[in-house]
Scaffold this motif. Sequence first.
Motif, mmCIF file in Angstrom:
data_model
loop_
_atom_site.group_PDB
_atom_site.id
_atom_site.type_symbol
_atom_site.label_atom_id
_atom_site.label_comp_id
_atom_site.label_asym_id
_atom_site.label_seq_id
_atom_site.Cartn_x
_atom_site.Cartn_y
_atom_site.Cartn_z
ATOM 1 N N VAL A 132 0.396 -1.493 0.007
ATOM 2 C CA VAL A 132 -0.304 0.182 0.216
ATOM 3 C C VAL A 132 1.034 1.544 0.290
ATOM 4 O O VAL A 132 1.893 0.873 0.852
ATOM 5 C CB VAL A 132 -0.719 -0.691 1.278
ATOM 6 N N ASP A 133 0.551 1.938 -0.360
ATOM 7 C CA ASP A 133 1.222 3.735 -1.197
ATOM 8 C C ASP A 133 0.692 4.418 0.330
ATOM 9 O O ASP A 133 1.341 5.506 0.343
ATOM 10 C CB ASP A 133 1.262 3.962 -2.267
ATOM 11 N N VAL A 134 -0.845 4.509 -0.246
ATOM 12 C CA VAL A 134 -1.202 5.917 0.824
ATOM 13 C C VAL A 134 -2.522 4.550 1.239
ATOM 14 O O VAL A 134 -3.178 3.965 1.279
ATOM 15 C CB VAL A 134 -2.017 6.544 -0.136
ATOM 16 N N LEU A 135 -2.736 5.243 3.110
ATOM 17 C CA LEU A 135 -3.659 4.658 3.891
ATOM 18 C C LEU A 135 -4.567 5.815 4.446
ATOM 19 O O LEU A 135 -3.769 6.999 4.635
ATOM 20 C CB LEU A 135 -3.331 3.405 5.294
ATOM 21 N N VAL A 136 -5.485 5.606 4.591
ATOM 22 C CA VAL A 136 -6.522 6.845 4.928
ATOM 23 C C VAL A 136 -7.215 5.745 5.800
ATOM 24 O O VAL A 136 -7.632 4.876 5.526
ATOM 25 C CB VAL A 136 -7.266 7.430 3.814
ATOM 26 N N VAL A 137 -7.245 6.352 7.430
ATOM 27 C CA VAL A 137 -8.312 5.412 8.051
ATOM 28 C C VAL A 137 -9.050 6.834 8.847
ATOM 29 O O VAL A 137 -9.144 7.875 8.987
ATOM 30 C CB VAL A 137 -7.452 5.508 9.248
ATOM 31 N N HIS A 159 4.695 9.113 5.714
ATOM 32 C CA HIS A 159 4.904 10.530 5.651
ATOM 33 C C HIS A 159 3.130 10.354 5.986
ATOM 34 O O HIS A 159 2.387 9.412 5.488
ATOM 35 C CB HIS A 159 4.906 10.780 4.130
ATOM 36 N N ARG A 160 2.758 11.972 6.957
ATOM 37 C CA ARG A 160 1.314 11.495 7.383
ATOM 38 C C ARG A 160 1.109 12.507 6.852
ATOM 39 O O ARG A 160 1.506 13.697 8.509
ATOM 40 C CB ARG A 160 1.378 10.746 8.773
ATOM 41 N N GLN A 161 -0.335 12.925 7.477
ATOM 42 C CA GLN A 161 -1.352 13.910 8.460
ATOM 43 C C GLN A 161 -2.751 13.318 9.021
ATOM 44 O O GLN A 161 -3.672 12.386 9.075
ATOM 45 C CB GLN A 161 -1.630 14.667 7.038
ATOM 46 N N LEU A 162 -2.207 13.696 10.675
ATOM 47 C CA LEU A 162 -2.857 13.030 11.133
ATOM 48 C C LEU A 162 -4.470 13.303 12.859
ATOM 49 O O LEU A 162 -3.214 14.911 12.444
ATOM 50 C CB LEU A 162 -2.350 11.681 12.290
ATOM 51 N N ASN A 163 -4.630 13.195 12.708
ATOM 52 C CA ASN A 163 -5.683 13.872 13.438
ATOM 53 C C ASN A 163 -6.521 12.811 14.488
ATOM 54 O O ASN A 163 -7.828 12.145 14.458
ATOM 55 C CB ASN A 163 -6.556 14.425 13.014
ATOM 56 N N PRO A 164 -6.124 11.637 15.651
ATOM 57 C CA PRO A 164 -6.665 10.873 15.949
ATOM 58 C C PRO A 164 -7.429 11.924 17.118
ATOM 59 O O PRO A 164 -6.609 12.503 17.632
ATOM 60 C CB PRO A 164 -5.036 10.059 16.916
ATOM 61 N N LEU A 173 -4.118 10.242 7.712
ATOM 62 C CA LEU A 173 -3.540 9.914 6.235
ATOM 63 C C LEU A 173 -2.032 9.728 6.168
ATOM 64 O O LEU A 173 -1.292 10.352 6.858
ATOM 65 C CB LEU A 173 -4.227 11.715 4.613
ATOM 66 N N TYR A 174 -1.512 8.115 5.347
ATOM 67 C CA TYR A 174 -0.524 7.651 6.320
ATOM 68 C C TYR A 174 -0.069 7.563 4.410
ATOM 69 O O TYR A 174 -0.802 6.872 3.657
ATOM 70 C CB TYR A 174 -0.484 6.479 6.548
ATOM 71 N N ALA A 175 1.336 7.981 3.852
ATOM 72 C CA ALA A 175 1.942 7.530 2.376
ATOM 73 C C ALA A 175 3.402 7.603 2.174
ATOM 74 O O ALA A 175 4.098 7.337 3.560
ATOM 75 C CB ALA A 175 1.725 9.261 1.742
ATOM 76 N N ARG A 176 3.540 6.674 1.660
ATOM 77 C CA ARG A 176 4.612 5.980 1.689
ATOM 78 C C ARG A 176 5.417 7.246 0.937
ATOM 79 O O ARG A 176 6.927 7.475 0.896
ATOM 80 C CB ARG A 176 5.238 4.885 0.235
ATOM 81 N N THR A 194 -14.152 13.727 11.621
ATOM 82 C CA THR A 194 -13.230 14.824 10.602
ATOM 83 C C THR A 194 -12.336 14.439 9.608
ATOM 84 O O THR A 194 -12.610 13.160 9.901
ATOM 85 C CB THR A 194 -11.809 14.762 12.295
ATOM 86 N N GLN A 195 -12.033 15.118 9.064
ATOM 87 C CA GLN A 195 -10.922 14.414 7.824
ATOM 88 C C GLN A 195 -10.016 14.903 7.134
ATOM 89 O O GLN A 195 -9.763 16.558 6.767
ATOM 90 C CB GLN A 195 -12.233 14.986 6.574
ATOM 91 N N ALA A 196 -9.688 13.988 7.410
ATOM 92 C CA ALA A 196 -7.752 14.311 7.114
ATOM 93 C C ALA A 196 -7.417 14.258 5.874
ATOM 94 O O ALA A 196 -7.828 13.513 5.054
ATOM 95 C CB ALA A 196 -6.808 13.302 8.382
ATOM 96 N N TYR A 197 -6.431 15.290 5.594
ATOM 97 C CA TYR A 197 -6.089 15.583 4.034
ATOM 98 C C TYR A 197 -4.593 15.872 4.061
ATOM 99 O O TYR A 197 -4.319 16.584 4.544
ATOM 100 C CB TYR A 197 -7.009 16.462 3.770
ATOM 101 N N ALA A 198 -4.423 16.016 2.877
ATOM 102 C CA ALA A 198 -3.185 16.039 2.368
ATOM 103 C C ALA A 198 -2.909 15.976 1.111
ATOM 104 O O ALA A 198 -3.490 15.172 -0.021
ATOM 105 C CB ALA A 198 -1.865 15.924 3.012
ATOM 106 N N THR A 199 -1.731 16.807 0.222
ATOM 107 C CA THR A 199 -1.096 16.801 -1.400
ATOM 108 C C THR A 199 -0.198 15.889 -1.259
ATOM 109 O O THR A 199 1.481 16.307 -0.515
ATOM 110 C CB THR A 199 -0.677 18.154 -1.523
ATOM 111 N N VAL A 200 -0.411 14.576 -1.498
ATOM 112 C CA VAL A 200 0.855 13.512 -2.233
ATOM 113 C C VAL A 200 1.660 13.549 -3.112
ATOM 114 O O VAL A 200 0.901 13.442 -4.183
ATOM 115 C CB VAL A 200 0.298 12.190 -1.790
ATOM 116 N N ALA A 201 2.848 14.237 -2.981
ATOM 117 C CA ALA A 201 4.297 13.938 -4.198
ATOM 118 C C ALA A 201 4.330 12.475 -4.410
ATOM 119 O O ALA A 201 5.245 11.974 -4.797
ATOM 120 C CB ALA A 201 5.042 14.591 -3.493
ATOM 121 N N VAL A 202 3.859 11.991 -5.621
ATOM 122 C CA VAL A 202 3.979 10.473 -6.672
ATOM 123 C C VAL A 202 4.743 10.783 -7.325
ATOM 124 O O VAL A 202 4.622 11.741 -8.476
ATOM 125 C CB VAL A 202 2.684 9.484 -6.759
#
Length: 329
Positions: A132-137, A159-164, A173-176, A194-202
């Motif tokens: 997995v390259d991107v995980l959203v929970v 790499h991540r943007q988290l709001n636990p 949001l977790y990313a490779r 809530t909805q965590a978000y980010a721009t992922v640089a693939v």
Amino acid sequence: MIVDGGKPAADTRPGRVATTLCWLAVAPAALWAALRLAGLDRGPAVQALAFTPYVAAWSPLPVVLAFALRRRWAAAVAAVTAVALLAVVAPRAVAAEPPPATGPTVRLLTANLLAGAADPAVLVDLVRRHHVDVLVVQEFTPAAQADLDRLGLDRLLPHRQLNPLVGTPGSGLYARFPVSEPGVRRHRGGWGFTQAYATVAVPGAPPVHVESAHPAAPYALDQLGFWHEDLAAQPPATPDGPLRILAGDFNATLDHAPLRALLSTGYVDAADATGQGLVGTWGPYDGDLIPPVTIDHVLVDRRVAVQRVEVLDLPGTDHRPVLATLRLP
């Protein structure tokens, strides 16, 4: 045929009973089809419409009954009803031709953790086994974050943007790959999801804005306003601009008008695009006697080619994770 002193057979008591029974069989599906086609997501119909695929599967039976009883008008209504319901449901089991995307492949997994109760070891194993390259929970808690990192998720997806948050409102949001422009969208209704978000640089692709979607659940009549508001507040697709992916627990199926309105902005439902749109993702997986329905989705920009969708198992939660293999433009 004339019986009982000249009365037509249909006017006899057995005939009237047969006609009544026939219409009682035809009317529910006809009403259901009218609500679905008109997009009348109001009141109890909101929850009911999630089960439209089951009604569509049942809808040919009143046609057979009406023909067997020779009730032509009932048969005609039943036939139109069956065709209408099957026309909106059946295409979800047929794969569509993907767009000609030639960029890198990204594997995205979405999982609702049921207030952090999902098995963290299984989730990390899914990330590892499926590359997995991107995980959203969703329903992501501080305890879940600690367990996932202890099991190595921080090394797999650094790499991540988290709001636990304690309970059900949290997201992550977790990313490779590196992320930028992180943030959190907060809904005011329901449980305050809530909805965590980010721009992922693939590497080798344009930046992709990814968001963990979690609108309010329509679990009670007094929550329906929040449900409508949260779905309407989801970021629309930007088919002439940056790439967007919305993935998560939408608390809505493709038979709900607000989700279809969101798709019409330029998204494609990944499961629908690959013929997996009828695979259930929520319902009986934690023991509840609820027929499976499809409320977890991966919505991608229509320029993204969906190569594969798998619905996986995750003990401890009432949702099943959805894995989408995507080819970016």
